[in-house]
Design a protein around this motif. Structure first.
Motif, short mmCIF file in Angstrom:
data_model
loop_
_atom_site.label_atom_id
_atom_site.label_comp_id
_atom_site.label_asym_id
_atom_site.label_seq_id
_atom_site.Cartn_x
_atom_site.Cartn_y
_atom_site.Cartn_z
N LEU A 83 73.43 30.41 9.96
CA LEU A 83 72.61 30.80 9.07
C LEU A 83 73.16 31.00 7.59
N CYS A 84 72.39 30.42 6.63
CA CYS A 84 72.93 30.82 5.18
C CYS A 84 72.57 32.27 4.99
N ASP A 85 73.76 33.17 4.44
CA ASP A 85 73.32 34.59 4.17
C ASP A 85 72.27 34.52 3.09
N LEU A 86 72.03 33.66 2.44
CA LEU A 86 70.82 33.83 1.36
C LEU A 86 69.47 33.66 1.90
N GLU A 87 69.42 32.81 2.99
CA GLU A 87 68.16 32.77 3.56
C GLU A 87 67.81 33.94 4.47
N VAL A 88 68.69 34.26 5.30
CA VAL A 88 68.50 35.43 6.06
C VAL A 88 69.64 36.40 6.03
N PRO A 89 69.68 37.28 5.10
CA PRO A 89 70.78 38.06 4.80
C PRO A 89 71.05 39.08 5.72
N ASN A 90 70.12 39.56 6.65
CA ASN A 90 70.41 40.45 7.70
C ASN A 90 69.42 40.24 8.84
N PRO A 91 69.71 39.27 9.63
CA PRO A 91 68.88 38.83 10.78
C PRO A 91 68.47 40.02 11.62
N LYS A 92 69.49 40.92 12.05
CA LYS A 92 69.32 41.88 12.95
C LYS A 92 68.12 42.80 12.41
N TYR A 93 68.15 43.24 11.11
CA TYR A 93 67.40 44.05 10.61
C TYR A 93 65.89 43.40 10.44
N ASN A 94 65.86 42.00 10.32
CA ASN A 94 64.66 41.46 10.34
C ASN A 94 63.99 41.64 11.80
N VAL A 95 64.71 41.14 12.54
CA VAL A 95 64.04 41.10 14.04
C VAL A 95 63.88 42.72 14.49
N MET A 96 64.38 43.54 13.90
CA MET A 96 63.86 45.05 14.41
C MET A 96 62.86 45.31 13.72
N GLU A 97 62.65 44.99 12.50
CA GLU A 97 61.51 45.29 11.47
C GLU A 97 60.15 44.57 12.41
N VAL A 98 60.30 43.35 12.83
CA VAL A 98 59.26 42.59 13.62
C VAL A 98 58.90 43.26 14.84
N LEU A 99 60.06 43.86 15.67
CA LEU A 99 59.92 44.39 16.91
C LEU A 99 59.12 45.72 16.64
N ARG A 100 59.39 46.29 15.58
CA ARG A 100 58.83 47.61 15.12
C ARG A 100 57.09 47.43 14.89
N PHE A 101 56.95 46.33 14.20
CA PHE A 101 55.49 46.11 14.05
C PHE A 101 54.88 45.84 15.20
N VAL A 102 55.53 44.88 15.95
CA VAL A 102 54.84 44.55 17.26
C VAL A 102 54.42 45.83 18.19
N THR A 103 55.18 46.88 18.09
CA THR A 103 54.82 48.06 19.07
C THR A 103 53.42 48.54 18.51
#
Length: 117
Positions: free
Chosen positions: A65-85
């Motif tokens: 992954l390009c760091d500019l496209e998705v600089p923190n994928p773990k955080y992005n996944v965590m936020e999506v999972l938080r929303f899904v709950t």
């Protein structure tokens, strides 16, 4: 249980537990609107961005992954999972439990009434 009392109890349960999915009608017929919580318009924009980034992460497979496209994928996944709950209709599921208890009580009353007659 009297019919009027039963209807009142059901209405009370509905009012207290039907919080996330509300009936609506559209051109296609009956549907439900879902609700979720965001702190601000900016928070909503971040949520949408995180959803898109998670999709990018999922589609990248083994490529770097390009760091500019998705600089923190773990955080992005965590936020999506938080929303899904938030999408899990816990209150509505509690209503199902209360309705089941109410119906069991009615069945028991009917059984006792039948045995006594």
């Amino acid at each position: 249980m009297k019919k009027e009392k039963l209807i009142n109890r059901l209405q009370e349960f509905k009012q207290h537990h039907m919080l996330h999915l509300t009936p609506d009608t559209s051109r296609k017929g009956k549907c439900y609107k879902g609700t979720y919580r965001v702190d601000s318009h900016l928070d909503l924009m971040f949520l949408i961005t995180n959803l898109i980034k998670v999709c990018i992460v999922a589609l990248e497979e083994n490529e770097q992954l390009c760091d500019l496209e998705v600089p923190n994928p773990k955080y992005n996944v965590m936020e999506v999972l938080r929303f899904v709950t938030q999408l899990i209709p816990s209150e509505e599921l509690a209503l199902v439990d209360k309705l089941s208890e109410l119906l069991e009580g009615i069945e028991l009353e009917n059984k006792v009434a039948t045995e006594n007659s």
